[in-house]
Design a protein around this motif. Structure first.
Motif, PDB file in Angstrom:
ATOM      1  N   ALA A  65      32.358  87.004  77.040  1.00 20.46           N
ATOM      2  CA  ALA A  65      33.275  86.803  75.763  1.00 20.46           C
ATOM      3  C   ALA A  65      32.860  88.148  74.805  1.00 20.46           C
ATOM      4  O   ALA A  65      33.552  88.141  73.803  1.00 20.46           O
ATOM      5  CB  ALA A  65      32.855  85.752  74.841  1.00 20.46           C
ATOM      6  N   PRO A  96      32.131  78.288  79.208  1.00 21.70           N
ATOM      7  CA  PRO A  96      33.110  78.215  78.249  1.00 21.70           C
ATOM      8  C   PRO A  96      33.294  77.368  76.903  1.00 21.70           C
ATOM      9  O   PRO A  96      33.912  77.640  75.847  1.00 21.70           O
ATOM     10  CB  PRO A  96      34.571  78.242  79.108  1.00 21.70           C
ATOM     11  N   VAL A 144      31.059  78.092  74.256  1.00 21.38           N
ATOM     12  CA  VAL A 144      31.627  79.111  73.534  1.00 21.38           C
ATOM     13  C   VAL A 144      32.795  78.705  72.561  1.00 21.38           C
ATOM     14  O   VAL A 144      32.925  79.062  71.554  1.00 21.38           O
ATOM     15  CB  VAL A 144      32.107  80.420  74.536  1.00 21.38           C
ATOM     16  N   LYS A 145      33.624  78.027  72.988  1.00 20.34           N
ATOM     17  CA  LYS A 145      34.703  77.271  72.375  1.00 20.34           C
ATOM     18  C   LYS A 145      34.226  76.601  71.095  1.00 20.34           C
ATOM     19  O   LYS A 145      34.645  76.498  69.875  1.00 20.34           O
ATOM     20  CB  LYS A 145      35.600  76.436  73.030  1.00 20.34           C
ATOM     21  N   ILE A 150      30.044  89.086  73.572  1.00 21.82           N
ATOM     22  CA  ILE A 150      28.974  89.005  72.305  1.00 21.82           C
ATOM     23  C   ILE A 150      28.172  90.579  72.308  1.00 21.82           C
ATOM     24  O   ILE A 150      28.048  91.090  73.448  1.00 21.82           O
ATOM     25  CB  ILE A 150      28.024  87.955  72.642  1.00 21.82           C
ATOM     26  N   SER A 152      28.679  83.166  79.899  1.00 21.38           N
ATOM     27  CA  SER A 152      30.154  82.940  79.268  1.00 21.38           C
ATOM     28  C   SER A 152      29.980  83.717  77.794  1.00 21.38           C
ATOM     29  O   SER A 152      30.991  84.234  77.473  1.00 21.38           O
ATOM     30  CB  SER A 152      30.311  81.643  78.991  1.00 21.38           C
ATOM     31  N   LEU A 153      28.864  83.944  77.196  1.00 18.25           N
ATOM     32  CA  LEU A 153      28.809  84.710  76.162  1.00 18.25           C
ATOM     33  C   LEU A 153      28.872  86.004  76.261  1.00 18.25           C
ATOM     34  O   LEU A 153      29.605  86.997  75.687  1.00 18.25           O
ATOM     35  CB  LEU A 153      27.455  84.560  75.543  1.00 18.25           C
ATOM     36  N   LEU A 179      32.024  86.107  66.845  1.00 22.25           N
ATOM     37  CA  LEU A 179      31.057  86.122  67.787  1.00 22.25           C
ATOM     38  C   LEU A 179      30.668  87.537  68.285  1.00 22.25           C
ATOM     39  O   LEU A 179      29.703  87.649  68.689  1.00 22.25           O
ATOM     40  CB  LEU A 179      31.734  85.250  68.998  1.00 22.25           C
ATOM     41  N   ILE A 232      25.710  79.429  79.664  1.00 20.85           N
ATOM     42  CA  ILE A 232      25.953  79.710  78.479  1.00 20.85           C
ATOM     43  C   ILE A 232      25.601  81.360  78.307  1.00 20.85           C
ATOM     44  O   ILE A 232      26.677  82.155  77.710  1.00 20.85           O
ATOM     45  CB  ILE A 232      25.137  79.153  77.505  1.00 20.85           C
ATOM     46  N   GLU A 270      33.397  78.997  68.405  1.00 18.51           N
ATOM     47  CA  GLU A 270      34.289  79.634  67.916  1.00 18.51           C
ATOM     48  C   GLU A 270      34.955  78.834  66.978  1.00 18.51           C
ATOM     49  O   GLU A 270      35.615  79.118  66.166  1.00 18.51           O
ATOM     50  CB  GLU A 270      35.093  80.132  69.102  1.00 18.51           C
TER      51      GLU A 270
END
Length: 276
Positions: free
Chosen positions: A141, A104, A107-108, A143, A137-138, A117, A134, A111
């Motif tokens: 999110a 995360p 990802v932050k 993606i 987490s992507l 994204l 990664i 962003e």
């Protein structure tokens, strides 16, 4: 009563986390201290019991303990469970809860420089622990797609098949990844290739990169790896591993205090300690 936080690892003397978090405690007037704890393999359970016994409010976990720590916690966040690694622990009324803020945090960091994204197609280089955090987490999110290139294909196949979040993915060999590089708006390098002192190595050629792409290398020593220099030379936006380190720390600090801290200040602090 002063609250106790810290980081456990082996080695640990190099960690920049104490300087980063102690500065934040001072900034937000929090009566707390963050200390490094050198915990060797075989001593982790004893160390965790000790921190719990003295009422430590939380701690970070780094190499080589991120997976083993999970056996000694009372509860684990679903994302950390899926990734199979914990780097942040919070003590909630005597119960130790484990989180993974590495993925995360990455990802932050993305962003902070890109706003779309969800529409991106990503290529991840590598299939180790960082790549897994990664990738998951992507995917969580939202993606659009994530393809993988790794020298050991079996490991990459396992990573793709074990992800609990829906995302389009395929496995590439080196020739295909380099040939089709322009198809990706986001390229993420997660291996140790290019890290000091092996600074003349690169896992993939950036010759065919899309100049509108963002290239991220989670290495921050050197601050610009050969891969990042090649990408920058082609006009691409680049980001090194400092962003992931800063934002994983920021998310951990938020877990412990309820405050999302000043990441610009954190970044400046890290750069100072790196001598840059």
């Amino acid at each position: 009563m002063k609250k106790l936080f810290g980081v456990m690892g082996d080695p640990i003397a190099h960690s920049m986390s104490p300087a980063m978090h102690n500065d934040l405690f001072s900034l937000y007037d929090i009566d707390a201290v963050y200390l490094p704890f050198h915990v060797m393999q075989g001593d982790l359970e004893t160390a965790v019991k000790g921190l719990k016994a003295i009422g430590a409010s939380g701690f970070n976990v780094t190499i080589p303990h991120k997976t083993e720590i999970m056996s000694f916690l009372d509860k684990i966040d679903p994302l950390a469970e899926a990734i199979g690694a914990v780097n942040t622990v919070k003590n909630e009324n005597g119960h130790l809860i484990g989180y993974n803020t590495d993925g995360p945090g990455f990802v932050k960091g993305l962003e902070s420089v890109i706003a779309d994204l969800e529409s991106r197609s990503a290529l991840i280089i590598g299939a180790g622990g960082a790549a897994r955090a990664i990738y998951f987490s992507l995917a969580q999110a939202g993606i659009h797609s994530i393809d993988l290139y790794n020298r050991t294909q079996l490991k990459a196949e396992e990573l793709i098949s074990s992800c609990p979040y829906k995302v389009q993915s395929k496995l590439l060999d080196r020739e295909t990844a380099e040939r089709d590089l322009a198809a990706y708006q986001l390229i993420i390098q997660t291996t140790s290739i290019g890290m000091f002192p092996d600074i003349d190595s690169t896992p993939l050629s950036m010759a065919n990169i899309n100049c509108d792409a963002l290239v991220s290398d989670i290495i921050y020593n050197p601050s610009q790896t050969k891969l990042l220099k090649e990408a920058s030379g082609k006009g691409a936006m680049i980001q090194n591993g400092i962003e992931m380190f800063v934002f994983q720390g920021a998310l951990a600090f938020e877990k412990w205090t309820g405050i999302f801290p000043d990441t610009n200040r954190m970044r400046a602090n890290v750069l100072r300690h790196l001598g840059g």
